[in-house]
Design an enzyme around this catalytic site. Structure first.
Site, PDB file in Angstrom:
ATOM      1  N   HIS A  38       0.837  -1.214   0.000  1.00  0.00           N
ATOM      2  CA  HIS A  38       0.000   0.000   0.000  1.00  0.00           C
ATOM      3  C   HIS A  38       0.863   1.251   0.000  1.00  0.00           C
ATOM      4  O   HIS A  38       0.971   1.918   1.037  1.00  0.00           O
ATOM      5  CB  HIS A  38      -0.916  -0.007   1.214  1.00  0.00           C
ATOM      6  CG  HIS A  38      -2.120   0.856   1.064  1.00  0.00           C
ATOM      7  ND1 HIS A  38      -2.165   2.170   1.446  1.00  0.00           N
ATOM      8  CD2 HIS A  38      -3.343   0.577   0.567  1.00  0.00           C
ATOM      9  CE1 HIS A  38      -3.365   2.662   1.211  1.00  0.00           C
ATOM     10  NE2 HIS A  38      -4.101   1.707   0.681  1.00  0.00           N
ATOM     11  N   ILE A  44       1.724   4.741   1.623  1.00  0.00           N
ATOM     12  CA  ILE A  44       0.853   5.642   2.385  1.00  0.00           C
ATOM     13  C   ILE A  44       0.012   4.817   3.356  1.00  0.00           C
ATOM     14  O   ILE A  44      -0.246   3.638   3.148  1.00  0.00           O
ATOM     15  CB  ILE A  44      -0.071   6.490   1.483  1.00  0.00           C
ATOM     16  CG1 ILE A  44      -0.976   5.624   0.615  1.00  0.00           C
ATOM     17  CG2 ILE A  44       0.736   7.462   0.645  1.00  0.00           C
ATOM     18  CD1 ILE A  44      -2.035   6.411  -0.150  1.00  0.00           C
ATOM     19  N   GLY A  47      -6.503   4.330   4.446  1.00  0.00           N
ATOM     20  CA  GLY A  47      -7.592   5.106   5.033  1.00  0.00           C
ATOM     21  C   GLY A  47      -8.317   4.364   6.136  1.00  0.00           C
ATOM     22  O   GLY A  47      -8.721   4.952   7.141  1.00  0.00           O
ATOM     23  N   VAL A  48      -8.487   3.068   5.985  1.00  0.00           N
ATOM     24  CA  VAL A  48      -9.181   2.288   6.997  1.00  0.00           C
ATOM     25  C   VAL A  48      -8.408   2.311   8.328  1.00  0.00           C
ATOM     26  O   VAL A  48      -9.014   2.299   9.402  1.00  0.00           O
ATOM     27  CB  VAL A  48      -9.442   0.847   6.503  1.00  0.00           C
ATOM     28  CG1 VAL A  48      -8.157   0.060   6.379  1.00  0.00           C
ATOM     29  CG2 VAL A  48     -10.440   0.143   7.379  1.00  0.00           C
ATOM     30  N   GLU A  52      -9.547   3.804  11.900  1.00  0.00           N
ATOM     31  CA  GLU A  52      -9.366   3.045  13.145  1.00  0.00           C
ATOM     32  C   GLU A  52      -8.661   3.892  14.202  1.00  0.00           C
ATOM     33  O   GLU A  52      -9.011   3.825  15.385  1.00  0.00           O
ATOM     34  CB  GLU A  52      -8.569   1.762  12.870  1.00  0.00           C
ATOM     35  CG  GLU A  52      -8.241   0.948  14.105  1.00  0.00           C
ATOM     36  CD  GLU A  52      -9.445   0.325  14.798  1.00  0.00           C
ATOM     37  OE1 GLU A  52      -9.315  -0.026  15.989  1.00  0.00           O
ATOM     38  OE2 GLU A  52     -10.507   0.179  14.162  1.00  0.00           O
TER      39      GLU A  52
END
Length: 156
Positions: A38, A44, A47-48, A52
């Site tokens: 990723h 980076i 987003g998840v 969290e």
């Protein structure tokens, strides 16, 4: 941060029970298997995992407001905005504020900033329930002490 074990917060900087706000710090690791895919050549933070991180800050705020007597679980994200990339090595300032505390649920306003710039924000709903197991309660209280949300001498 320990991404592989979902321990996203490193330290609670401020906790204001009267204003129902919390500010925490989260250091994104410089290397992690998460970044291998990723994305190759442009690592980076997913987003998840940013979501969290905000949910954990909201959760620790709720636990502190309830004297660590109940366990908050992430239930919904009404909105979630990702405004900038978060790269390995970044220091994130995580903000959480309780907007509404209801019967078994809470609505939280959360955001992440890096170098003074907002990179993400979300409006989260948290479900607030009795601890489902003594082992989880013990773990959460230990983490609360490590982060600074619970004084070392406090007994739950």
């Amino acid at each position: 941060m320990r991404l592989e074990t979902f321990q996203m917060l490193d330290k609670i900087e401020t906790l204001d029970r009267e204003r129902q706000t919390l500010v925490a710090l989260a250091h994104v690791p410089r290397s992690s298997p998460v970044f291998d895919g990723h994305f190759p050549g442009h690592p980076i933070m997913p987003g998840v995992l940013l979501l969290e991180t905000m949910a954990q800050a909201a959760g620790y705020l709720l636990m502190a407001l309830n004297d660590f007597s109940r366990m908050p679980f992430f239930a919904a994200a009404k909105t979630a905005n990702f405004r900038a990339f978060v790269e390995p090595g970044a220091l994130l300032k995580v903000h959480a504020e309780c907007v509404h505390l209801g019967s078994g649920y809470a609505v939280m306003s959360t955001s992440l900033a890096c170098r003074g710039q907002r990179v993400s924000d979300a409006r989260l709903t948290m479900r607030n329930v009795p601890f489902p197991s003594p082992a989880l309660e013990k773990h959460v209280v230990r983490e609360g002490r490590r982060l600074g949300a619970l004084e070392a001498g406090t007994v739950c």
